[in-house]
Design an enzyme around this catalytic site. Structure first.
Site, PDB file in Angstrom:
ATOM      1  N   TYR A  54       0.832  -1.196   0.000  1.00  0.00           N
ATOM      2  CA  TYR A  54       0.000   0.000   0.000  1.00  0.00           C
ATOM      3  C   TYR A  54       0.875   1.257   0.000  1.00  0.00           C
ATOM      4  CZ  TYR A  54      -3.501  -3.421   1.548  1.00  0.00           C
ATOM      5  OH  TYR A  54      -4.314  -4.532   1.658  1.00  0.00           O
ATOM      6  N   HIS A 138       0.361 -12.409   1.495  1.00  0.00           N
ATOM      7  CA  HIS A 138      -0.399 -11.464   0.680  1.00  0.00           C
ATOM      8  C   HIS A 138      -0.474 -11.915  -0.775  1.00  0.00           C
ATOM      9  CE1 HIS A 138      -1.207  -6.888  -0.147  1.00  0.00           C
ATOM     10  NE2 HIS A 138      -2.264  -7.642  -0.334  1.00  0.00           N
TER      11      HIS A 138
END
Length: 322
Positions: A54, A138
């Protein structure tokens, strides 16, 4: 607070998804980011999720800075491993990956044991923490063999050493998450966008299997990246322009919600949280106003008659929400 599996780590029913703090799509100022975290705290949110992905670490840095104002024992932080950040020449931007930040690093998919540890160490440094409560693998979609053979065992070892309290995997699909639930000892899985008013694919196998095995589920993407928050022709679904068919369906659900005195956003959040396997719903926000709106919608009552109408109209399967 709800415990995750048998781990002892707890989360609030509504969590704060911090992707927007990494300048998802458009820039967010430091002041806006910190105000969003303060608003989340004011509304009783104590679960905060981030990732190196992010904003090339920007989300982690901002979240860590904002959370220093609070007692570390009173909140839960999760981050993710599998995308290692390696320095780049810094020219250009990261908008190709969805983040309005300079391209100071490039992402390297790395689910090796060494990669997991290195990535987590870097995350702790950016967060300014000596530990995180929960770590997810992830998006190991195209790296399943390495994730199961090396990445997951590395997380299991970190949990056994007490470095992290709970471990899991986070993905935008239900199939491989079901495999994690079935074939490993994860505490939790994060399923993004696959249990929503527009997509119930996680209800077929993932949620029943998780409930049967005592594995918790965190639902991300309750608005399917925007369409269920504000269904307009420019709205996004799974991070791209929403197809007309789904836009029409979302508009139909919105109209039904308004007939029953509620909102599409309230219904979207209520749907995600209804299943007994779900421990928390992560809602992303880039401002204090968005946080307060999410909290208001989450606390709203959605009438049973609304769900009946959706089922009768074929907008939801007969058994949903659970």
């Amino acid at each position: 607070m709800t415990p995750l599996g048998r781990s002892g780590v707890e989360v609030t029913p509504l969590g704060f998804g911090a992707a927007a703090l990494g300048n998802l799509y458009t820039p967010v100022s430091d002041e806006q980011a910190h105000a969003a975290v303060r608003a989340a705290w004011q509304r009783g949110i104590r679960y905060f999720d981030t990732a190196p992905h992010y904003g090339l670490g920007l989300s982690e840095r901002r979240l860590g800075t904002a959370l220093r104002a609070y007692d570390r024992a009173r909140y839960t932080v999760s981050t993710k491993v599998g995308r290692r950040l390696d320095p780049a020449d810094g020219t250009g931007d990261d908008l190709a990956h969805g983040f309005a930040v300079p391209a100071t690093h490039h992402r390297v998919r790395d689910f090796t044991a060494d990669g997991v540890r290195r990535t987590l160490e870097a995350s702790l440094e950016r967060l300014g923490l000596d530990r995180v409560d929960l770590v997810y693998l992830h998006d190991p979609d195209d790296h399943a063999e390495q994730a199961f053979r090396e990445g997951y065992p590395a997380l299991e070892k970190l949990r056994a050493e007490g470095v992290v309290g709970a471990i899991g995997a986070g993905m935008n699909q239900a199939e491989m998450l079901t495999r994690f639930v079935r074939d490993t000892d994860v505490d939790v899985v994060l399923c993004a966008g696959r249990y929503t008013l527009l997509d119930q694919s996680a209800a077929t196998r993932l949620l029943p299997e998780a409930e049967r095995r005592g594995v918790s589920v965190v639902i991300g993407g309750p608005f399917n990246s925007g369409l269920l928050a504000d269904p307009t022709p420019r709205a996004t679904y799974d991070y791209t322009r929403a197809p007309r068919e789904l836009l029409d369906r979302a508009l139909g659900i919105k109209e039904a919600a308004e007939r029953h005195g509620t909102t599409l956003r309230a219904a979207a959040l209520a749907f995600c949280s209804a299943h007994p396997a779900v421990a928390s719903v992560l809602a992303g926000a880039r401002s204090a106003a968005e946080v307060h709106d999410c909290a208001d919608q989450f606390e709203a009552t959605v009438p049973d008659a609304f769900w009946r109408e959706l089922r009768e109209a074929g907008l939801l399967p007969p058994q949903e929400p659970s």
